[in-house]
Scaffold this motif. Structure first.
Motif, PDB file in Angstrom:
ATOM      1  N   HIS A  22      57.098  25.684  14.166  1.00 45.79           N
ATOM      2  CA  HIS A  22      57.520  25.321  12.806  1.00 45.79           C
ATOM      3  C   HIS A  22      57.664  26.631  12.025  1.00 45.79           C
ATOM      4  O   HIS A  22      56.706  27.380  11.891  1.00 45.79           O
ATOM      5  CB  HIS A  22      56.464  24.404  12.189  1.00 45.79           C
ATOM      6  N   HIS A  40      58.789  29.133   8.798  1.00 47.44           N
ATOM      7  CA  HIS A  40      59.161  29.580   7.460  1.00 47.44           C
ATOM      8  C   HIS A  40      59.531  31.043   7.629  1.00 47.44           C
ATOM      9  O   HIS A  40      59.235  31.651   8.653  1.00 47.44           O
ATOM     10  CB  HIS A  40      57.969  29.523   6.500  1.00 47.44           C
ATOM     11  N   SER A  90      61.432  24.736   8.299  1.00 49.27           N
ATOM     12  CA  SER A  90      60.899  24.100   7.089  1.00 49.27           C
ATOM     13  C   SER A  90      62.002  23.887   6.056  1.00 49.27           C
ATOM     14  O   SER A  90      62.798  24.786   5.791  1.00 49.27           O
ATOM     15  CB  SER A  90      59.827  24.991   6.455  1.00 49.27           C
ATOM     16  N   ARG A 150      49.473  19.846  15.392  1.00 49.35           N
ATOM     17  CA  ARG A 150      50.017  21.136  14.956  1.00 49.35           C
ATOM     18  C   ARG A 150      48.858  22.052  14.597  1.00 49.35           C
ATOM     19  O   ARG A 150      47.894  21.615  13.961  1.00 49.35           O
ATOM     20  CB  ARG A 150      50.914  20.909  13.733  1.00 49.35           C
ATOM     21  N   GLU A 191      49.756  28.989   9.328  1.00 47.39           N
ATOM     22  CA  GLU A 191      50.209  28.297   8.114  1.00 47.39           C
ATOM     23  C   GLU A 191      49.092  27.407   7.575  1.00 47.39           C
ATOM     24  O   GLU A 191      48.919  27.284   6.359  1.00 47.39           O
ATOM     25  CB  GLU A 191      51.448  27.434   8.405  1.00 47.39           C
TER      26      GLU A 191
HETATM   27 ZN    ZN Z   1      55.535  24.468   6.681  1.00 46.29          ZN
END
Ligand code: ZN
Length: 290
Positions: A46, A48, A82, A240, A244
């Motif tokens: 995932h 960013h 994201s 997950r 983050e």
């Molecule tokens: Zn995120």
């Protein structure tokens, strides 16, 4: 039971190098963290991106492009981009990255996060006696609908982020009006100040509120991900982990890397009899659009 899909959330928008100096910030560092997470057992990353100079969260397609090109050259890991972005970003910035990446050869994300409602989003500092983050993650109906349609049109699988129980029904409304296609895939985001907290009762309630055929995963702020992740693995869900969501790998022990966090979750999953899925297996299980 089927294999478990482990997602690595390698940088996010709120974690700082002050909290953990091992946080990846540049596109190259983010890509390395993603590749190492795959080697450790993650099937999905995932993503960013950050301003490479300041580390501040940004939503620049160019920075996503740099990271994704490195990842795809060396790894088969599935990429989840994201669209939650970070505090202060406009809706145009947040969703704009999906068509921008899809328009270029080899850059289409496999999945994208889709926030299914609005919540307060806060961080309170006891030392300062004040909120150091005092934000509203604003996702009105018209924007959720537009985000969902943009993902569907670009053949990017939405990962529906659930911070509050009512958001599941929001997703069902979108499915009912044709903006989301079954089977739906959900990510329960627990432990944010402003959303549902990380408890087994909350997890069970959320999982039991899903439509049949849906797949689901859980993430949680801090070390709570390990016990609640074990509960998710035991009850047929996915998990997950990553910097983050938390900077520690054990009590008072900073994580050396995202891969270390993934390895710990892989170990838990294997003890519980659900080895980690490969990206190809995860793609099948999630019914990714082709
Ligand atoms: Zn995120």
């Amino acid at each position: 039971m089927e294999k478990v899909i482990i997602t690595a959330a390698v940088t996010g928008s709120l974690t700082t190098r002050g909290q953990n100096p091992n946080l990846p910030v540049t596109p190259e560092e983010i890509a390395r963290a993603a590749i190492e997470s795959r080697q450790a057992g993650a099937a999905v990353v995932h993503l960013h991106v950050r301003d490479p100079q300041t580390g501040a969260p940004v939503q620049e397609p160019q920075l996503f492009e740099e990271a994704i090109r490195i990842i795809r050259a060396e790894s088969d890991v599935l990429i989840n981009v994201s669209t939650g972005g970070g505090p202060g970003m406009t809706h145009d910035e947040r969703i704009g990255v999906i068509p921008a990446l899809t328009a270029k050869e080899g850059l289409k994300p496999d999945l994208a996060s889709l926030n299914a409602g609005s919540i307060n989003f806060g961080i309170y500092s006891r030392k300062k006696g004040a909120f150091v983050l005092d934000a509203v993650q604003l996702n009105p109906w018209s924007q959720i609908l537009r985000f969902a349609r943009t993902m569907t049109q670009n053949k990017v699988k939405p990962e529906i982020e659930i911070y509050e129980a009512g958001m599941i029904n929001n997703a069902l409304v979108l499915a009912d009006i044709g903006a989301l296609e079954a089977p739906l895939h959900f990510q329960f985001v627990l432990g944010v100040m402003g959303g549902l907290q990380t408890t087994l009762d909350n997890l069970v309630f959320l999982k039991n509120s899903l439509p049949s055929g849906a797949t689901w995963s859980v993430c949680a702020v801090g070390l709570d991900i390990f016990p609640i992740g074990a509960a998710a693995i035991a009850s047929g869900g996915h998990v997950r982990v990553g910097l983050e969501d938390g900077v520690y790998v054990a009590f008072k022990e900073l994580a050396a890397s995202n891969a270390q966090l993934v390895s710990k979750m892989v170990h838990i999953a294997e003890l519980l009899g659900r080895p980690p899925a490969s990206p190809a297996e995860a793609g099948e299980m999630l019914n990714l659009p082709r």
